[in-house]
Design a protein around this motif. Structure first.
Motif, PDB file in Angstrom:
ATOM      1  N   ARG A 159       0.874  -1.169   0.000  1.00 12.19           N
ATOM      2  CA  ARG A 159       0.000   0.000   0.000  1.00 12.19           C
ATOM      3  C   ARG A 159       0.914   1.223   0.000  1.00 12.19           C
ATOM      4  O   ARG A 159       1.773   1.359   0.886  1.00 12.19           O
ATOM      5  N   LEU A 161       1.499   5.395  -0.118  1.00 20.70           N
ATOM      6  CA  LEU A 161       0.968   6.736   0.102  1.00 20.70           C
ATOM      7  C   LEU A 161       2.032   7.707  -0.423  1.00 20.70           C
ATOM      8  O   LEU A 161       3.145   7.757   0.094  1.00 20.70           O
ATOM      9  N   GLN A 168      -1.799  14.217  -1.187  1.00 14.73           N
ATOM     10  CA  GLN A 168      -1.513  12.800  -0.992  1.00 14.73           C
ATOM     11  C   GLN A 168      -2.348  11.920  -1.922  1.00 14.73           C
ATOM     12  O   GLN A 168      -3.521  12.183  -2.148  1.00 14.73           O
ATOM     13  N   THR A 170      -3.049   7.702  -2.923  1.00  7.99           N
ATOM     14  CA  THR A 170      -2.847   6.323  -2.484  1.00  7.99           C
ATOM     15  C   THR A 170      -2.926   5.388  -3.683  1.00  7.99           C
ATOM     16  O   THR A 170      -3.670   5.650  -4.637  1.00  7.99           O
ATOM     17  N   ARG A 318       3.832   0.348   2.620  1.00  5.20           N
ATOM     18  CA  ARG A 318       3.569  -0.677   3.633  1.00  5.20           C
ATOM     19  C   ARG A 318       3.424  -2.013   2.941  1.00  5.20           C
ATOM     20  O   ARG A 318       2.613  -2.158   2.019  1.00  5.20           O
TER      21      ARG A 318
ATOM     22  N   GLU B 139      -6.477   6.779   6.059  1.00  8.38           N
ATOM     23  CA  GLU B 139      -5.644   5.568   6.029  1.00  8.38           C
ATOM     24  C   GLU B 139      -5.304   5.177   7.458  1.00  8.38           C
ATOM     25  O   GLU B 139      -5.044   6.049   8.295  1.00  8.38           O
ATOM     26  N   TRP B 140      -5.266   3.916   7.723  1.00  7.33           N
ATOM     27  CA  TRP B 140      -4.881   3.414   9.035  1.00  7.33           C
ATOM     28  C   TRP B 140      -3.358   3.325   9.068  1.00  7.33           C
ATOM     29  O   TRP B 140      -2.760   2.449   8.455  1.00  7.33           O
ATOM     30  N   ARG B 146      -5.577   8.262   9.912  1.00  4.87           N
ATOM     31  CA  ARG B 146      -4.958   9.531   9.519  1.00  4.87           C
ATOM     32  C   ARG B 146      -5.706  10.081   8.310  1.00  4.87           C
ATOM     33  O   ARG B 146      -5.842   9.395   7.298  1.00  4.87           O
ATOM     34  N   LEU B 148      -6.142  12.104   5.054  1.00 10.45           N
ATOM     35  CA  LEU B 148      -5.212  12.501   4.001  1.00 10.45           C
ATOM     36  C   LEU B 148      -5.646  13.828   3.395  1.00 10.45           C
ATOM     37  O   LEU B 148      -6.840  14.121   3.330  1.00 10.45           O
TER      38      LEU B 148
END
Lengths: 334, 271
Positions: A159, A161, A168, A170, A318, B139-140, B146, B148
């Protein structure tokens, strides 16, 4: 005086096109001070010390009305004008004096920019010679550590970010590694596939899928670099010594572009903790590896969190899945 | 006379590229949210005043009786009735590059007008939530949620604003963005949406919405992309007409999923 500087800035803008101190921008990307500023992207942009990454379209950022090359310089000139006026060249001066004052102003600005880039660009960690452990032993440990960190063949899901100019994004990354074909990476967002690439065993990169969402150049320039730096062990490196905190450091030989890649390990050499790429004495790429955890089927713990600070973007990866792939049976390979 | 220099051309090309990319992002966002909207709308087909539950749908079960064909107008009318929906989903992204799909699981909540919560629970945790006024993403990270500062929020917000219009039932009658066709299959009717816009069509061939044979819910949605990639979203445990707790769609501090699941369990327990 401020008019002269404004004119000068206008001339600089016109003559140089993209007249931005990219070196200082790169340095500032690592600056803690700026990182605090980046909490508010607008502020960071208005300061004029950073510009949005070349990897992302400026159209997708807020503050697209900001004229990077001019308005930012105008602000700097406003800040500097009192200081620069002390060089002379006030109102009612002759043409020669104006010329001199122009030169002084330009020199002042350049000096300021050089100072800015020099002061804020982070330096690589200072390294002291090894003590108590032979250099060859340190190299062997580090090499062994990196070579066996990830399995030979695996599939992992990450994952990601990504932070660019305070915004940001994702996405998911699927990395499939095989002993024959190298490293396949697909980047998928909520909206579909973003990019697909393969880094071959010889280090070459092939862009397999290009979508309108992500330019091919960005894939080659940034994504392939991240794969190479973080998931592919270097073929050769030598021991550089120990850091002040006792951790081991190993370096690659300088690359063709002058970049030196340094791997920082724990003091016992067992855990890879950091990676920094420096060029000309300035760090331009820094990765922190942490959150080591075990995944089923693999004997070693792998870093489940990787934080990258590059020139103009930050990446937080992650590792959420890691599955071993079976070795190819010899008869199947035949 | 101004003679264009190489810099001018480069600048113009850059702007064109940026516009193109922006357009394609917007198109993708539109498709994604459209899928959500369609799913929610079709889930509400048979909206009742009381709670209805639908078990997970198994493809192995073949329906022997075909329900009477439903028209798009009927779908539109039904969409205007119900208030809320909760459903679990399993999303599989099949990429031409890989043999195995990229799998994720989560929950989807909807409430009129235009409130959507798309939460992924595995293999990572992420929330995309809209309270009808704006969109937020969480997001965890480091054992906490958190928020974004999400890019493209403006584009997503514009699209979410269309939800209200869709929920009014104007989707089928005002299908400016998609060519909508309806087909019957043994498992249930399938609605296919083909983008009218050529740019969108370059990225997304079609969106298939598979309804349950009894029309009580949506079984799955398939997004067919170019290059052979497709995303398969299967829905299960749909609950319609339940009362979702406050802060389910809060853009600053969305309610924990556990609390929502409690509300769902409570709704299921009611006769």
């Amino acid at each position: 005086m401020s008019n002269v500087i404004s004119m000068l800035l206008e001339v600089m803008r016109k003559s140089c096109g993209c007249f931005v101190f990219l070196q200082s921008a790169r340095g500032l990307a690592h600056s803690k001070t700026l990182r605090v500023f980046q909490e508010s992207s607008c502020r960071a942009q208005r300061l004029g010390v950073r510009r949005p990454s070349a990897a992302f379209s400026s159209g997708i950022f807020n503050g697209s009305d900001v004229n990077w090359n001019y308005s930012s310089w105008k602000r700097i000139s406003r800040l500097l004008s009192p200081a620069l006026s002390s060089f002379g060249g006030g109102e009612g001066v002759g043409p020669l004096q104006s010329l001199f004052s122009c030169i002084r102003a330009k020199a002042g600005l350049l000096a300021f920019a050089c100072l800015l880039s020099g002061c804020i660009s982070p330096r690589p960690y200072p390294v002291a010679p090894l003590a108590g452990i032979p250099a060859q032993e340190a190299e062997r440990m580090a090499r062994q550590n990196l070579a066996s960190l990830f399995p030979l063949q695996y599939r992992s899901v990450q994952r990601a970010l990504i932070t660019v100019a305070g915004k940001q994004f994702t996405c998911d990354g699927v990395l499939e590694v095989s002993t024959n074909d190298g490293w396949y990476l697909a980047i998928v967002s909520n909206l579909g596939l973003v990019a697909g690439l393969r880094v071959n065993r010889d280090g070459s990169c092939e862009v397999l899928q290009v979508t309108p969402l992500f330019r091919e150049f960005w894939t080659r320039q940034f994504v392939a670099r991240d794969v190479r730096r973080l998931f592919i062990p270097p073929p050769e490196f030598v021991s550089a010594g120990r850091l002040a905190d006792g951790r081991l450091a190993c370096e690659t030989v300088p690359e063709s572009d002058g970049a030196v890649v340094r791997y920082v390990f724990s003091a016992d050499g067992q855990q890879w903790q950091e990676l920094e790429v420096s060029r000309g004495g300035c760090r331009e790429y820094h990765a922190l590896l942490r959150g080591y955890r075990a995944f089923a089927g693999h004997a070693r713990e792998v870093p489940a969190e990787i934080e990258v600070h590059a020139e103009s973007y930050q990446l937080h990866l992650r590792l959420v899945e890691l599955n071993l792939k079976n070795e190819i049976a010899p008869e199947a390979a035949q | 006379m101004i003679i264009p220099t190489r810099g001018h051309f480069r600048h113009a090309t850059k702007i064109m590229n940026e516009r193109e990319i922006m357009k394609s992002w917007k198109a993708k966002v539109q498709i994604f949210l459209c899928v959500l909207i369609v799913q929610m709308g079709l889930s509400l087909c048979l909206a009742h005043d009381n709670v209805t539950m639908h078990p997970p749908i198994s493809d192995s079960v073949t329906q022997t009786t075909n329900p009477p064909p439903v028209s798009l107008e009927e779908v539109s009318r039904a969409m205007a009735k119900a208030k809320t929906v909760f459903t679990r989903f399993v999303q599989e992204r099949h990429l031409a590059l890989f043999n195995e799909p990229l799998r994720s699981e989560g929950c989807l909540c909807f409430e009129k007008p235009g409130r959507v919560r798309w939460e992924i629970t595995s293999p990572y945790q992420s929330i995309l939530v809209s309270d009808g006024l704006g969109v937020a993403q969480f997001e965890w990270l480091d054992e906490k949620w958190r928020k974004l500062d999400a890019g493209l929020a403006g584009a997503m917000q514009n699209v979410v604003a269309q939800i209200a219009a869709v929920m009014e039932g104007r989707y089928a009658s005002d299908s400016r963005d998609y060519t909508v066709t309806l087909a019957d299959s043994p498992e249930g009717p399938v609605i296919t949406l083909v983008p009218r816009n050529e740019t969108m069509r370059k990225m997304m061939h079609a969106i298939e919405v598979h309804l349950a044979a009894d029309l009580k819910g949506t079984r799955r949605i398939v997004l067919r992309e170019t290059g052979g990639d497709f995303t398969d979203i299967r829905f299960s445990e749909q609950v319609i007409g339940l009362e979702l707790p406050p802060r389910t769609f809060d853009r600053n501090a969305p309610l924990d999923l556990a609390d929502i699941l409690q509300a769902v369990a409570k709704a299921k327990a009611q006769p």
